[in-house]
Design a protein around this motif. Structure first.
Motif, PDB file in Angstrom:
ATOM      1  N   ALA A 181       9.901  62.770  56.599  1.00 56.83           N
ATOM      2  CA  ALA A 181      10.245  64.189  56.567  1.00 56.83           C
ATOM      3  C   ALA A 181      10.008  64.675  55.145  1.00 56.83           C
ATOM      4  N   LYS A 182       9.011  65.524  54.954  1.00 60.15           N
ATOM      5  CA  LYS A 182       8.636  65.958  53.604  1.00 60.15           C
ATOM      6  C   LYS A 182       7.770  67.213  53.697  1.00 60.15           C
ATOM      7  N   HIS A 183       7.568  67.843  52.548  1.00 59.06           N
ATOM      8  CA  HIS A 183       6.692  69.000  52.488  1.00 59.06           C
ATOM      9  C   HIS A 183       5.231  68.552  52.432  1.00 59.06           C
ATOM     10  N   ARG A 184       4.454  69.167  53.290  1.00 66.18           N
ATOM     11  CA  ARG A 184       3.006  69.018  53.290  1.00 66.18           C
ATOM     12  C   ARG A 184       2.395  70.409  53.195  1.00 66.18           C
ATOM     13  N   ILE A 185       1.139  70.480  52.801  1.00 75.05           N
ATOM     14  CA  ILE A 185       0.440  71.758  52.779  1.00 75.05           C
ATOM     15  C   ILE A 185      -0.273  71.954  54.108  1.00 75.05           C
ATOM     16  N   TYR A 186       0.008  73.074  54.748  1.00 74.93           N
ATOM     17  CA  TYR A 186      -0.665  73.469  55.992  1.00 74.93           C
ATOM     18  C   TYR A 186      -1.585  74.652  55.715  1.00 74.93           C
ATOM     19  N   TYR A 187      -2.541  74.858  56.603  1.00 71.69           N
ATOM     20  CA  TYR A 187      -3.405  76.027  56.463  1.00 71.69           C
ATOM     21  C   TYR A 187      -3.680  76.655  57.816  1.00 71.69           C
ATOM     22  N   SER A 188      -3.982  77.936  57.780  1.00 72.90           N
ATOM     23  CA  SER A 188      -4.516  78.681  58.919  1.00 72.90           C
ATOM     24  C   SER A 188      -5.624  79.581  58.400  1.00 72.90           C
ATOM     25  N   ARG A 189      -6.409  80.097  59.313  1.00 69.28           N
ATOM     26  CA  ARG A 189      -7.386  81.127  58.965  1.00 69.28           C
ATOM     27  C   ARG A 189      -6.841  82.484  59.405  1.00 69.28           C
ATOM     28  N   THR A 190      -7.133  83.503  58.612  1.00 69.46           N
ATOM     29  CA  THR A 190      -6.699  84.859  58.957  1.00 69.46           C
ATOM     30  C   THR A 190      -7.675  85.869  58.388  1.00 69.46           C
ATOM     31  N   ALA A 191      -7.795  86.995  59.068  1.00 75.42           N
ATOM     32  CA  ALA A 191      -8.628  88.090  58.568  1.00 75.42           C
ATOM     33  C   ALA A 191      -7.793  89.235  58.027  1.00 75.42           C
ATOM     34  N   ASP A 192      -6.506  89.288  58.420  1.00 80.72           N
ATOM     35  CA  ASP A 192      -5.712  90.473  58.106  1.00 80.72           C
ATOM     36  C   ASP A 192      -4.268  90.170  57.720  1.00 80.72           C
ATOM     37  N   PHE A 193      -3.875  88.902  57.651  1.00 77.10           N
ATOM     38  CA  PHE A 193      -2.505  88.503  57.303  1.00 77.10           C
ATOM     39  C   PHE A 193      -1.467  89.053  58.282  1.00 77.10           C
ATOM     40  N   ARG A 194      -1.945  89.317  59.498  1.00 77.14           N
ATOM     41  CA  ARG A 194      -1.048  89.711  60.592  1.00 77.14           C
ATOM     42  C   ARG A 194      -1.103  88.711  61.746  1.00 77.14           C
ATOM     43  N   SER A 195      -2.214  88.055  61.907  1.00 79.32           N
ATOM     44  CA  SER A 195      -2.352  87.003  62.915  1.00 79.32           C
ATOM     45  C   SER A 195      -3.084  85.833  62.290  1.00 79.32           C
ATOM     46  N   ILE A 196      -2.783  84.627  62.768  1.00 78.92           N
ATOM     47  CA  ILE A 196      -3.352  83.420  62.180  1.00 78.92           C
ATOM     48  C   ILE A 196      -3.822  82.471  63.268  1.00 78.92           C
ATOM     49  N   THR A 197      -4.711  81.550  62.886  1.00 82.65           N
ATOM     50  CA  THR A 197      -5.076  80.474  63.787  1.00 82.65           C
ATOM     51  C   THR A 197      -3.970  79.414  63.774  1.00 82.65           C
ATOM     52  N   THR A 198      -4.063  78.472  64.689  1.00 69.88           N
ATOM     53  CA  THR A 198      -3.059  77.413  64.775  1.00 69.88           C
ATOM     54  C   THR A 198      -3.009  76.619  63.469  1.00 69.88           C
ATOM     55  N   PRO A 199      -1.834  76.483  62.860  1.00 64.94           N
ATOM     56  CA  PRO A 199      -1.743  75.763  61.581  1.00 64.94           C
ATOM     57  C   PRO A 199      -2.178  74.305  61.707  1.00 64.94           C
ATOM     58  N   GLN A 200      -2.841  73.833  60.662  1.00 63.23           N
ATOM     59  CA  GLN A 200      -3.290  72.443  60.569  1.00 63.23           C
ATOM     60  C   GLN A 200      -2.835  71.862  59.235  1.00 63.23           C
ATOM     61  N   VAL A 201      -2.648  70.547  59.179  1.00 61.92           N
ATOM     62  CA  VAL A 201      -2.341  69.898  57.902  1.00 61.92           C
ATOM     63  C   VAL A 201      -3.558  70.031  56.989  1.00 61.92           C
ATOM     64  N   TYR A 202      -3.321  70.495  55.773  1.00 65.31           N
ATOM     65  CA  TYR A 202      -4.386  70.704  54.791  1.00 65.31           C
ATOM     66  C   TYR A 202      -4.330  69.653  53.684  1.00 65.31           C
ATOM     67  N   LEU A 203      -3.125  69.279  53.294  1.00 67.27           N
ATOM     68  CA  LEU A 203      -2.964  68.381  52.152  1.00 67.27           C
ATOM     69  C   LEU A 203      -1.649  67.632  52.297  1.00 67.27           C
ATOM     70  N   SER A 204      -1.731  66.311  52.258  1.00 68.04           N
ATOM     71  CA  SER A 204      -0.535  65.484  52.373  1.00 68.04           C
ATOM     72  C   SER A 204      -0.697  64.275  51.467  1.00 68.04           C
ATOM     73  N   ARG A 205       0.412  63.836  50.877  1.00 70.08           N
ATOM     74  CA  ARG A 205       0.404  62.666  50.023  1.00 70.08           C
ATOM     75  C   ARG A 205       0.967  61.456  50.786  1.00 70.08           C
ATOM     76  N   PRO A 206       0.619  60.248  50.350  1.00 72.26           N
ATOM     77  CA  PRO A 206       1.090  59.051  51.059  1.00 72.26           C
ATOM     78  C   PRO A 206       2.602  58.889  50.987  1.00 72.26           C
TER      79      PRO A 206
END
Length: 345
Positions: A181-206
């Motif tokens: 249980a820890k903080h990871r960086i997630y990302y989505s794509r957006t064109a307008d900051f009102r709707s986003i794609t499904t979040p995915q893990v972008y950056l995680s440490r071991p």
């Protein structure tokens, strides 16, 4: 005939309105901006309900800052927790639209750190503007809600991705995943900051190593080996490079060689000087409570090229600068901003 014409006119008006709404919300092609002449920093200043709002500072050289609006807040959140931290300034590729995105978090306003980490707001706070001085009412963007057992949403950033024609929006979320249980960086794509794609893990440490703060800078051709460089605060200030925002990233090193580690500094904030290929990586000295320190480099992808500033070569202004972002200003933008919020003498 008049009835038919009236119906046709109504249809035409409706179509025009729909087109206008769509075009306003869809990013335009990148445009060559006018030369940039100044710098605008968005930041928060501390832990109270007033300090956890949007503040602005201005600089003509990127190293000496003056507070705008007499050091007072310029935007106050009226949604979510009614506090904001870690603001990011985003300009559209065409330079005709701006957003501020921020963490929806107000420590000491009925919420402590344990609650914020384990059952915090899953939303970001967003403002929008067409001139950088008149801002919309804020709205909430639910980014961590779609993440299974996502417990918060912190430290958002966004960068335009020409490969997909929209923004990569990324942030930290605390999630129990793969036994940690820890903080990871997630990302989505957006064109307008009102709707986003499904979040995915972008950056995680071991293992159990968390990562909360990361910021990406685009580097021009001919400087280093990578188009994009990101600086992240984990147990170090780790520098990574990539030639694709959503591609593979290569670890390049860290800043421990100049005595800066994740135990001392956080909130990496990039800025390129307007007149030359030199960059500042501002780092928040959270361990000592002293706010931002500039670190200089002519090659962001080379950790050995980073250097500490000379004594007396920078001044951060009257307010403490906490985790934020910097926008390089055109002359027109600078004129509007300083007319709206004059610099503190």
């Amino acid at each position: 005939m008049s009835r038919v014409l009236a119906r046709l006119c109504a249809v035409a008006v409706t179509a025009c309105l729909l087109f206008t709404t769509w075009s306003a919300a869809t990013p335009k092609e990148a445009a060559a901006l006018d030369p940039t002449v100044g710098y605008l920093m968005a930041h928060f200043t501390g832990e109270s309900s007033t300090n956890q709002q949007i503040y602005l500072a201005h600089s003509t050289d990127g190293l000496r800052w003056t507070d705008l609006n007499n050091g007072g807040l310029v935007l106050r959140s009226t949604v979510g927790t009614r506090g904001v931290r870690d603001p990011a300034l985003v300009r559209s590729p065409a330079g005709d639209r701006y957003w501020i995105i921020a963490t929806d978090l107000c420590i000491g306003c009925g919420q402590d750190w344990s609650t914020a980490i384990n059952n915090g707001s899953r939303n970001l706070v967003v403002w929008e503007s067409i001139d950088l001085v008149n801002w919309s009412a804020p709205w909430l963007l639910n980014v961590a809600g779609p993440i299974p057992d996502g417990r918060n949403a912190w430290a958002p950033e966004a960068i335009w991705n020409p490969a997909t024609g929209d923004y990569v929006l990324y942030w930290a979320t605390n999630v129990p995943l793969n036994g940690a249980a820890k903080h990871r960086i997630y990302y989505s794509r957006t064109a307008d900051f009102r709707s986003i794609t499904t979040p995915q893990v972008y950056l995680s440490r071991p293992g159990s190593q968390e990562i909360i703060d990361t910021q990406i800078v685009e580097v021009p051709t001919g400087v280093g080996a990578y188009r994009y460089v990101r600086a992240s605060r984990d147990d170090q200030i780790t520098i990574e490079g990539s030639n694709s925002l959503l591609g593979t990233w290569t670890t390049l090193g860290n800043l421990s060689g100049i005595g800066l580690t994740g135990a001392q500094v956080e909130g990496p904030m990039w800025m390129k000087f307007n007149s030359r290929n030199e960059w500042v990586l501002y780092l928040d000295q959270y361990a000592t409570g002293r706010g931002y320190l500039p670190v200089l480099t002519t090659n962001p992808s080379s950790p050995s090229a980073f250097r500490l500033p000379a004594s007396g070569s920078y001044a951060m202004g009257g307010t403490k600068k906490r985790h934020g972002s910097i926008l390089n200003l055109t002359a027109a933008e600078q004129t509007r901003v300083l007319a709206r919020w004059p610099a503190t003498a």
